[in-house]
Design a protein around this motif. Structure first.
Motif, PDB file in Angstrom:
ATOM      1  N   TRP A   1      -2.962  -6.115   9.499  1.00 23.90           N
ATOM      2  CA  TRP A   1      -2.393  -4.885   8.955  1.00 23.90           C
ATOM      3  C   TRP A   1      -1.247  -4.399   9.825  1.00 23.90           C
TER       4      TRP A   1
ATOM      5  N   TYR B   1      -7.602   1.054   7.297  1.00 23.76           N
ATOM      6  CA  TYR B   1      -6.926  -0.184   7.715  1.00 23.76           C
ATOM      7  C   TYR B   1      -6.439  -0.084   9.157  1.00 23.76           C
ATOM      8  N   ASN B   2      -6.033   1.120   9.568  1.00 22.73           N
ATOM      9  CA  ASN B   2      -5.557   1.318  10.936  1.00 22.73           C
ATOM     10  C   ASN B   2      -6.661   1.160  11.977  1.00 22.73           C
TER      11      ASN B   2
ATOM     12  N   VAL C   1       0.856  -1.178   0.000  1.00 16.84           N
ATOM     13  CA  VAL C   1       0.000   0.000   0.000  1.00 16.84           C
ATOM     14  C   VAL C   1       0.893   1.229   0.000  1.00 16.84           C
TER      15      VAL C   1
ATOM     16  N   SER D   1      -7.482   5.008   2.722  1.00 23.01           N
ATOM     17  CA  SER D   1      -7.395   3.553   2.878  1.00 23.01           C
ATOM     18  C   SER D   1      -6.529   3.185   4.068  1.00 23.01           C
ATOM     19  N   VAL D   2      -5.379   3.817   4.197  1.00 25.59           N
ATOM     20  CA  VAL D   2      -4.480   3.536   5.324  1.00 25.59           C
ATOM     21  C   VAL D   2      -5.166   3.868   6.645  1.00 25.59           C
TER      22      VAL D   2
ATOM     23  N   GLN E   1       1.560   4.938  -0.595  1.00 20.76           N
ATOM     24  CA  GLN E   1       0.617   6.051  -0.535  1.00 20.76           C
ATOM     25  C   GLN E   1       0.938   7.177  -1.514  1.00 20.76           C
TER      26      GLN E   1
ATOM     27  N   MET F   1       1.956  -1.328   9.503  1.00 20.34           N
ATOM     28  CA  MET F   1       2.599  -0.279   8.726  1.00 20.34           C
ATOM     29  C   MET F   1       4.103  -0.374   8.955  1.00 20.34           C
TER      30      MET F   1
END
Length: 143
Positions: free
Chosen positions: A87, A74-75, A54, A70-71, A56, A89
């Motif tokens: 998920w 997902y968080n 993903v 989206s991030v 960005q 990062m």
């Protein structure tokens, strides 16, 4: 589900990230008459092959904002749904092994900052500190 309903307000074909996202967002809007059709297993096709990738930063502000949304989703989706997504990062490295690529990476960092994204310019050694297995003998810089 063994039997499909005879009617639905929305029928989504494909259970990849786009189909699942569409169903999720329709549900958030209160739609309860939605059917998602997938021939095999959810997110097992193209979505599965790109899992975790993903990035960005894009050259288009709208797409960069969409990826940022989206991030953010997902968080928080595990907390919202109670379902683990796996998920994480981890970030990523962009490497430059020649002057032209280094100029491009520096421009990307400027673009990232203008979109509110964090991107740091690194020396080869700083990049290697983040990924110790990397051979930096030809690396000029990284981000």
């Amino acid at each position: 589900m063994t039997e499909l309903p005879s009617t639905a307000k929305a029928v989504i074909i494909g259970g990849g990230i786009i189909g699942c996202s569409t169903a999720y967002h329709l549900a958030k809007l209160g739609w309860t008459d939605t059917v998602l059709l997938e021939r095999k297993k959810l997110t097992s096709g193209t979505t599965f092959h790109a899992a975790g990738l993903v990035g960005q930063l894009r050259s288009n502000a709208n797409i960069t904002q969409l990826l940022g949304y989206s991030v953010d989703l997902y968080n928080k989706i595990e907390e919202e749904t109670g379902l683990g997504t796996g998920w994480k990062m981890n970030g990523g490295l962009r490497l430059a092994c020649n002057e032209e690529r280094w100029t491009e990476v520096k421009r990307q960092a400027t673009t990232a900052h203008s979109f509110g994204l964090e991107m740091e310019l690194l020396t080869p050694k700083e990049a290697q500190d983040l990924w110790p297995l990397m051979d930096i003998s030809d690396v000029i810089g990284a981000a």
